[in-house]
Design a protein around this motif. Sequence first.
Motif: not given
Length: 250
Positions: A166-175, A216-222, A228-240
């Motif tokens: 219950d103390t995990d933050v799970v990022f689930f990545l799926t286009a 939380d939901v991060v809606h990656v447009l496209g 494109e999804f991989n590029y956007q995800i990489m940028r998102l994790f850079d920002l985080i």
Amino acid sequence: MDILLSRIIRYLNGVITDDRKYRTALFMVEHYQELRCKTLEEIVKESEYTEEDIMTFIGYLGYHDYEDFRERLMMDQDLRSSQMQLRLLHTDIDGMISSLHISGSKEDFLNLVDHLAEIIYENGRIILAGGYSPLSVTVDFQTDMISMGKQAVEYHQFDKNFKFKDTDVVFFLTATGRALSHASKSLKEKGLCESHIVLMTQNIKYKNYDSICADDVVHVLGTFDGIEFNYQIMRLFDLIRIRYYTKYFI
């Protein structure tokens, strides 16, 4: 040449078997900050691993003497600390956000990024799950988060001992959402819904899929464009990682 931590992460992200080498690598990630202060004898005494286990894994990394391995680890820790200061401070956040395809205002999007950084700060492990292809772009994010004291590992379905907390933050990545639909049963059995779930997807209908409700939901447009999804995800994790570094680490 990659620093040792990045090499360990690449091994863990690509491993396909739950064996002693895999377990030893997990231990090293979990105790990464402590390794520089530990002798081989201390690690053996304080863990469930034998000297043979540890030497087998560091031999896989190209080292045949523990002290050589530890010396390299200390050098790499100091190097990464300097790299993070150079790379993550004074970054053009506005320019980075402009390169993303986002809905809503830049201010709202930055608030979401800051929220995710805060969730990471307030919780324990970071778990990355989902499709293999997008997970391949998370190594730098994992390296920096572990360097800042946060365990950040990839979930592997073959790991029968794995349980979400219950103390995990799970990022689930799926286009498309297929990765979630394929793994939902096993994920729920391992306690996924106890964790804080961040869904990153182009397919917003999976927000409440099969009783796995994302916090939380991060809606990656496209429209299901894997590149494109991989590029956007990489940028998102850079920002985080940039926002986490500037708000919670320095």
